[in-house]
Design a protein around this motif. Structure first.
Motif, PDB file in Angstrom:
ATOM      1  N   ARG A 294       0.835  -1.207   0.000  1.00  0.00           N
ATOM      2  CA  ARG A 294       0.000   0.000   0.000  1.00  0.00           C
ATOM      3  C   ARG A 294       0.870   1.258   0.000  1.00  0.00           C
ATOM      4  O   ARG A 294       0.635   2.185  -0.774  1.00  0.00           O
ATOM      5  CB  ARG A 294      -0.911   0.015   1.230  1.00  0.00           C
ATOM      6  CG  ARG A 294      -2.055  -0.973   1.155  1.00  0.00           C
ATOM      7  CD  ARG A 294      -2.690  -1.132   2.540  1.00  0.00           C
ATOM      8  NE  ARG A 294      -2.870   0.160   3.214  1.00  0.00           N
ATOM      9  CZ  ARG A 294      -4.031   0.797   3.321  1.00  0.00           C
ATOM     10  NH1 ARG A 294      -5.106   0.262   2.798  1.00  0.00           N
ATOM     11  NH2 ARG A 294      -4.112   1.940   3.962  1.00  0.00           N
TER      12      ARG A 294
ATOM     13  N   GLU B 275       1.305   4.379  -2.945  1.00  0.00           N
ATOM     14  CA  GLU B 275       1.253   5.797  -2.614  1.00  0.00           C
ATOM     15  C   GLU B 275       2.541   6.500  -3.051  1.00  0.00           C
ATOM     16  O   GLU B 275       2.513   7.566  -3.664  1.00  0.00           O
ATOM     17  CB  GLU B 275       1.079   5.920  -1.095  1.00  0.00           C
ATOM     18  CG  GLU B 275       0.690   7.295  -0.611  1.00  0.00           C
ATOM     19  CD  GLU B 275       0.661   7.317   0.914  1.00  0.00           C
ATOM     20  OE1 GLU B 275       1.229   8.245   1.496  1.00  0.00           O
ATOM     21  OE2 GLU B 275       0.099   6.367   1.502  1.00  0.00           O
TER      22      GLU B 275
ATOM     23  N   ASP C 143       3.212   9.449  -5.872  1.00  0.00           N
ATOM     24  CA  ASP C 143       3.829  10.676  -5.413  1.00  0.00           C
ATOM     25  C   ASP C 143       5.121  10.976  -6.152  1.00  0.00           C
ATOM     26  O   ASP C 143       5.403  12.109  -6.515  1.00  0.00           O
ATOM     27  CB  ASP C 143       4.185  10.493  -3.928  1.00  0.00           C
ATOM     28  CG  ASP C 143       3.585  11.576  -3.080  1.00  0.00           C
ATOM     29  OD1 ASP C 143       2.387  11.847  -3.279  1.00  0.00           O
ATOM     30  OD2 ASP C 143       4.326  12.141  -2.260  1.00  0.00           O
TER      31      ASP C 143
END
Lengths: 322, 322
Positions: free
Chosen positions: B102, B106, B110
């Motif tokens: 997870r 992310e 980013d």
DNA sequence: GTGAAAGCGCTAACAC
DNA sequence: GTGTTAGCGCTTTCAC
């Protein structure tokens, strides 16, 4: 790639408002803020860091300079820095100097103008150069202290004392110290505390390379010096000492006790498991990053000295009867 | 901080010429080039990366995503990446996913929009997500292969075979395999080669955590399975197996031979020193970075499969007579 | 609280 | 070869 401009249009607001909604939510009406956030989400908006940095005049990157990334010590610090930086939505630019001061200078000149702050793990760079670098931008030193500069370091003196007391309690009266690089700040700190425990005679084995091989090289000197215990500059060296000792047919801790410094993962894997002074390396990375963030607002450059802890494992035991 | 504009004025040329003199020297007359270079030097000019990136539309940063920076495996790859990137005047943004898929997603979202290319060390991310990421920008996978994507990996199959042949030659006929994470690409590669050597029976001990503790947990199963030798997923696991075996009073290699994978530094420090399949990790970092640079110009996404080498040390020996 | 407008420092057409 | 001219995407006065 959606731009803020597009988000603004989609939300029916000006680019300025969109910008504020994202960076200073409090300054935008709750209703418009929601519209902007929703539009950003929907369009998969990702801020362009270059644009942000250029416009605002400050970089959100953190520069991390280490002598050797493959060294578990620095790798662990780096991991701590990374974790904390990510929490603050900042990215980490790592630079490995490969233990070379010349390369370090070059990297400093290259990196510093392009980061919002610098984390320097640099045991060997001359103090005036470190101080010089600090005038050029926010800077936190790790594992070293320079008067007037922000730093995160460890209370190694108390670690040395704890190790020595431990050995003394086991009956050791003649302890060899295997030093690290002569120019290293933290080697000097360790040495300074060597005399703090009375009743324990210290035999200085001299400076050695702070790696496994350095310990291997030092082991014979320890035996020759007639010490019953060794305190090593770091775990790598301690492990080197131990393996050479074992290879010579000596027993650890039966014949000689060994204490390291750092508590790298390998310290607990080794057999016998290494007694060592544990440094909170990840924590140091956290603290350094946090310090960097608050540096402008801070009155005086803060100095954090982290507590260390002696971890007793199986490489230390009662002194052999002479 | 001097700007290019100022350098241009000092050199008596236009900003454009100053820019060219620095980035495409060949397109500027030798005399003006010198004037610009001299002025830049004198003023201590440092290019503003944000401005360069914004204006040119491409970032000079390389993003490196690893599961665990404190793991010597990835730390070594990172070091290789770093060294090569610096040679190409590019900086490395490292992100540590902490083994969490997870977090990895992310980070990917980013990081990717803000780097010129991505190096992905991601043994566990689903293949379609990796492929998806590759559509969003230059991407090189390390230590894994995905059809159609650029990658740098190791010829682990030949490593497995070499290890098995080595054990077979020592008289071992029943070898335990201690696997890594079930979802890992490289575990699958190892398993696929397990049957390649005839005359050696493989006992699958199942998947374990790819760390020291995983090996400790697996050791008892190995003994129970009656194997005289073990091939472990990686060195950390092999070291764990060894320490548990030793703790149980078994001798390595007297009773059981142990072979690891990776050749991390600790492998050579261990006692007995670990026989292992050495992976050129630093080299992988180099290659991946180089690949990234040539990615746009390349016709088909290049796949580099690096040769590995069995390093025979002291943890393997003749099979014990039954 | 909000928008208009002016750049941040640099590169990249585009003309010459 | 070289200069002129626009921006890149964003933040930030400055008015309103």
């Amino acid at each position: 790639m959606a731009t803020l401009q597009e988000v603004a249009v989609a939300a029916g607001v000006s680019p300025a408002t969109a910008s504020r909604a994202l960076s200073t939510p409090a300054s935008v009406s709750i209703e418009r803020r929601h519209r902007v956030l929703e539009a950003a989400e929907r369009l998969g908006y990702r801020p362009n860091r270059s644009a942000q940095d250029l416009a605002s005049g400050r970089s959100r990157h953190i520069g991390l300079v280490v002598p050797d990334l493959a060294n578990p010590y620095f790798a662990t610090v780096a991991k701590g820095v990374q974790a904390q930086a990510r929490g603050a939505h900042r990215s980490v630019l790592v630079a490995d100097t490969d233990e070379d001061v010349r390369a370090e200078r070059e990297i400093l000149g290259d990196l510093q103008p392009n980061v919002g702050g610098l984390l320097l793990c640099s045991p060997r760079l001359p103090e005036d150069e470190v101080r010089d670098a600090a005038t050029r931008g926010p800077l936190v030193i790790v594992n070293r202290e320079v008067a007037g500069l922000a730093s995160v370091s460890f209370d190694v003196a108390s670690g040395v004392r704890a190790a020595l007391e431990h050995l003394k309690a086991l009956g050791h009266t003649r302890v060899a110290y295997v030093g690290g690089p002569a120019s290293s700040w933290s080697d000097a700190r360790r040495r300074a505390a060597l005399g703090d425990v009375s009743g324990v005679e210290i035999v200085d084995i001299g400076g050695h390379r702070p790696i496994h091989q350095g310990g291997v090289a030092a082991a014979d000197l320890i035996v020759a010096a007639g010490a019953t215990a060794v305190l090593a500059y770091n775990d790598l060296v301690a492990l080197g000492v131990m393996s050479r000792l074992t290879a010579r047919g000596l027993d650890v801790p039966g014949d000689i006790s060994v204490v390291g410094f750092d508590d790298i993962p390998a310290a607990s894997y080794a057999s016998p498991a290494l007694t060592t002074v544990a440094l909170p390396l990840t924590r140091a990375g956290h603290e350094a990053t946090t310090l960097l963030d608050g540096l402008d607002t801070a009155a005086a450059p803060p100095t954090v000295r982290l507590a260390v802890e002696l971890v007793v494992r199986d490489s230390t035991g009662p002194a052999a009867r002479p």
